[in-house]
Design a protein around this motif. Structure first.
Motif, mmCIF file in Angstrom:
data_model
loop_
_atom_site.group_PDB
_atom_site.id
_atom_site.type_symbol
_atom_site.label_atom_id
_atom_site.label_comp_id
_atom_site.label_asym_id
_atom_site.label_seq_id
_atom_site.Cartn_x
_atom_site.Cartn_y
_atom_site.Cartn_z
ATOM 1 N N UNK A 42 0.781 -1.138 0.083
ATOM 2 C CA UNK A 42 -0.127 0.154 -0.055
ATOM 3 C C UNK A 42 0.932 1.177 0.124
ATOM 4 N N UNK A 43 2.315 1.143 0.282
ATOM 5 C CA UNK A 43 2.987 2.211 0.391
ATOM 6 C C UNK A 43 3.621 2.646 -0.933
ATOM 7 N N UNK A 44 3.289 1.909 -1.848
ATOM 8 C CA UNK A 44 3.928 2.198 -3.284
ATOM 9 C C UNK A 44 3.076 2.943 -4.277
ATOM 10 N N UNK A 45 3.496 4.324 -4.278
ATOM 11 C CA UNK A 45 2.568 5.375 -4.847
ATOM 12 C C UNK A 45 2.785 4.766 -6.589
ATOM 13 N N UNK A 46 3.798 4.434 -6.818
ATOM 14 C CA UNK A 46 3.924 4.123 -8.388
ATOM 15 C C UNK A 46 2.881 3.239 -8.841
#
Length: 793
Positions: A15-19
């Motif tokens: 969930x922390x991967x904005x890409x």
């Protein structure tokens, strides 16, 4: 659309991967769901602000702004259907869309090429890679305790401790302690300790290895002896070990014992043999309470288990396993003082690095379950089952996911039958598995299975509060009048949680409305306004609708009024509106018009939500517009319906616009049905998200109920009966009860066409029972269903 669903699942793992999140937004837009993309951005930004006190990156914000601009530009353009002259060229994508689609298509081709290249590299690498070592399945049996009573918890506790210790070490997979202890409990104490008995049990559980031993406490010192047995070898242990030390050195002693037993199987010290305290706790008092909780959970004492886990998690605030188990236990506890599981699950996630890989996987799956992300939860639990087929929790929670969430997905809750059966095979006395299987048996009219499950529950939990619920399922499903009256009498002194369960039994599982009326007389004491009480009052005020009684009947006893009569009246009106919009229900036009006028006149119109949820925004006006449109169509007033549709499409404010867009799909689908185009109905409903969460609107209790029945009707109209069946079978949830008679009517019709006489008789009997005293205009439906049953005799 499939890619977007896969992207959601991938994002849940990172969930922390904005890409990855930006990729999801592009996929949603390409799938034609710009409101869904903007809703996803809204949820993501809110989560970052709440959990991390930050905001999305500038690149993510720019992408969301661009999607919003394209949505507004598209909405401002005149609809193609209103063009003065339609030509083949007019159907081409507008330039802005074509310009967007080209780079997206190129990006997709590039992505597919990258996937193919990656697969080729992986294939070539795997060809030269050595095969992984075989998994060694291990069962840890209870240790024999000799000495001080204060250490009695270590008898079963060593099963939990060593299983946690050895999971993944030297290629070992430790069978779920709950499964081993349940299998061992089938024999008396002396027989269970016999090596031959343990060897047999280990083989039955699929283990090739097992460990047994004893714990001796003398004058404040512990001696722990263990033996590792290879079932493919001789009667002598493959490895033995003895360790001793002060009682405060329990962690080190268990570490040393496991290390010595495995020393013969590995070269040097196995790097997977991390310290036991690293995956549990450094606090012996916390560990002891944790083990007390595990024992209580196995014995079906949920409240005591939750209390023990809470104490363990309080004694050591970094004790991730206790925090997770408390969240899980709190999900099942039914008392007014039950913990809210969400905060404890969140704390466990913060310390997830302290858990074993299996526990981390189960925590991720549980988090998806609590967020009502049914697809993600199901996938994660199935993945855990593939790698750990003996894990009770994975099987049980898979059953929970299918049982509670399938109806939103147009799938029958009966899919949960096999997972619950498997869970019960692993833990034959588990109270929760017995209750869920009994509910499913009642819903499907499986009387012999229901009687057997009730008998098993009575054998193990005769004094449990939920024993009354099990007896109620039996009495209501068999329609045993004397037993029904006994249950009702007992319900008068039961707490509201038990009454709530009994009403669920009557409405959703046994579907015995006479029993529900009897229980209504016990509801006068419910004045707390709790979540359970709110739902209970709503059920009761749907009784006339569910019974096919729309007319006021002089002399009928009034239903008891709850703490919020306004909520009950609004609930009844909204339920009437959704049912009245269904053409299968033969209602006079004057009544439909009266309902529409009542809906339109409510100022303000308050959207009704499940009582445990908070609104993200006020949905009342959106729901009001949608309901007026549905009822206008039923009355043949297409101009009014189009005005409602235009109002929905003009809503721009997030997150209301996402909900309005979804309901516009539902209204257009109803327009397609009105003109007899079932394929267009299905095409519109492909854009409707039936779930209440993760794409649907968070908070509308009646969300998707009408659309689910409409989808089933469209499939039925096209002769796609096998596809229609699960959609009709999905009507068993909390807010579906008034639609149940119509679902039984269609199910009887479909089973009649398929030549399945037994199922025809079952559904006709349920319809006849529910509409026994229905209004005269509904009688022809009952008579038609009865004719199908007669033809199959």
């Amino acid at each position: 659309s499939a890619a977007a669903r896969a992207a959601r699942r991938a994002l849940a793992l990172h969930p922390e991967d904005e890409a990855e999140f930006r990729a999801l937004l592009l996929l949603l837009e390409e799938a034609g769901d710009r409101p869904g993309a903007l809703q996803a951005y809204h949820d993501y930004a809110r989560r970052l602000n709440t959990e991390l006190e930050t905001e999305p990156a500038a690149e993510t914000r720019r992408l969301a702004d661009a999607i919003r601009e394209r949505r507004d530009a598209e909405a401002a353009a005149p609809p193609a259907a209103q063009a003065p002259s339609a030509t083949p060229a007019a159907t081409a994508a507008p330039p802005a869309t074509r310009n967007l689609r080209r780079p997206l298509v190129l990006a997709g081709v590039a992505a597919l090429g990258l996937i193919a290249l990656t697969a080729a590299i992986a294939f070539r690498w795997n060809r030269h890679r050595q095969a992984p070592p075989p998994v060694r399945t291990l069962a840890v049996f209870p240790f024999t305790l000799r000495g001080g009573a204060p250490f009695g918890y270590l008898s079963d506790g060593m099963v939990d401790l060593l299983s946690a210790k050895l999971e993944g070490a030297s290629g070992f997979h430790a069978i779920d302690p709950r499964t081993v202890l349940a299998a061992s409990a089938g024999s008396d104490a002396s027989a269970a300790a016999d090596p031959a008995v343990r060897a047999r049990i280990a083989k039955e559980l699929g283990a090739g290895w097992y460990i047994n031993g004893d714990v001796i406490e003398v004058a404040g010192r512990l001696q722990i002896n263990g033996a590792l047995m290879d079932l493919n070898g001789g009667p002598q242990p493959l490895a033995t070990a003895s360790v001793s030390g002060d009682t405060t050195q329990l962690f080190e002693l268990v570490d040393d014992l496991a290390g010595r037993m495995l020393a013969r199987l590995a070269v040097g010290r196995d790097t997977a043999l991390v310290h036991l305290a690293a995956v549990t706790t450094h606090s012996l008092p916390a560990l002891r309470r944790y083990l007390d909780g595990e024992r209580a959970l196995r014995e079906g004492r949920d409240a005591q288990a939750a209390a023990a886990f809470r104490e363990a998690a309080t004694l050591d605030t970094n004790f991730a396993l206790a925090q997770y188990r408390l969240a899980l236990a709190a999900t099942w506890v039914r008392t007014p003082t039950a913990e809210d599981p969400a905060p404890w699950a969140a704390r466990a996630a913060q310390h997830a690095q302290r858990l074993t890989p299996l526990a981390r996987d189960l925590l991720s799956a549980y988090r998806a379950y609590k967020e009502v992300d049914a697809d993600q939860a199901e996938q994660l639990y199935r993945t855990s089952i593939e790698s750990h087929p003996d894990n009770f929790e994975a099987w049980f929670m898979l059953g929970e996911t299918l049982f509670h969430y399938n109806f939103w997905r147009g799938r029958t809750p009966m899919e949960a039958w096999t997972p619950f059966q498997r869970a019960l095979a692993l833990d034959p006395t588990n109270a929760h598995a017995l209750v869920h299987l009994a509910r499913l048996a009642a819903a499907e009219g499986k009387l012999e299975e229901l009687d057997s499950l009730v008998a098993r529950y009575r054998q193990h939990y005769p004094e449990a509060e939920r024993m009354l619920e099990m007896e109620a399922l039996q009495a209501f499903t068999r329609d045993d009048l004397a037993q029904r009256r006994e249950v009702t009498a007992s319900a008068r002194t039961a707490d509201e949680y038990v009454k709530w369960g009994l009403l669920l039994d009557a409405f959703c599982y046994a579907q015995n409305l006479d029993a529900a009326r009897e229980l209504a007389t016990t509801a006068n004491s419910l004045t707390t306004g709790s979540n359970g009480a709110v739902v209970l009052w709503r059920y009761l005020h749907e009784l006339p609708l569910s019974s096919g009684q729309w007319r006021n009947r002089p002399g009928s006893p009034p239903l008891p009024r709850g703490p919020d009569p306004g909520d009950e009246d609004a609930w009844r009106l909204e339920s009437e509106a959704l049912l009245a919009a269904e053409p299968l229900l033969p209602l006079p036009a004057v009544r439909i018009a009266g309902i529409r006028d009542s809906i339109a006149a409510r100022r303000p119109y308050t959207a009704l939500r499940p009582p445990s949820l908070k609104f993200e925004a006020e949905l009342g006006g959106v729901m009001q517009t949608y309901l007026v449109g549905l009822l206008s169509l039923r009355l043949g007033d297409s101009a009014a319906a189009k005005r409602s549709l235009a109002e929905l499409l003009q809503i721009r404010e997030m997150p209301l616009s996402a909900a309005a867009n979804q309901l516009a799909h539902g209204l257009r689908a109803e327009m397609a049905r009105a003109r007899g185009d079932s394929r267009a109905v299905l095409a519109e409903l492909d854009g409707f998200y039936f779930g209440m969460f993760n794409g649907g609107f968070r908070g509308a209790a009646h969300w998707g109920v009408h659309e689910r029945f409409l989808k089933a009707e469209a499939l039925h109209a096209l002769g796609r009966e096998e596809e229609a069946l699960p959609w009709y079978q999905s009507f068993r949830g909390a807010y579906d009860v008034p639609f149940l008679p119509l679902a039984h009517y269609r199910l009887a019709e479909i089973h009649h066409k398929l030549g399945e006489g037994e199922r025809v008789a079952f559904h006709v009997a349920r319809l006849r029972s529910m509409w026994r005293d229905a209004d005269p205009e509904f009688k022809p439906l009952v008579e038609q269903a009865e004719s199908w049953s007669e033809q199959r005799r």
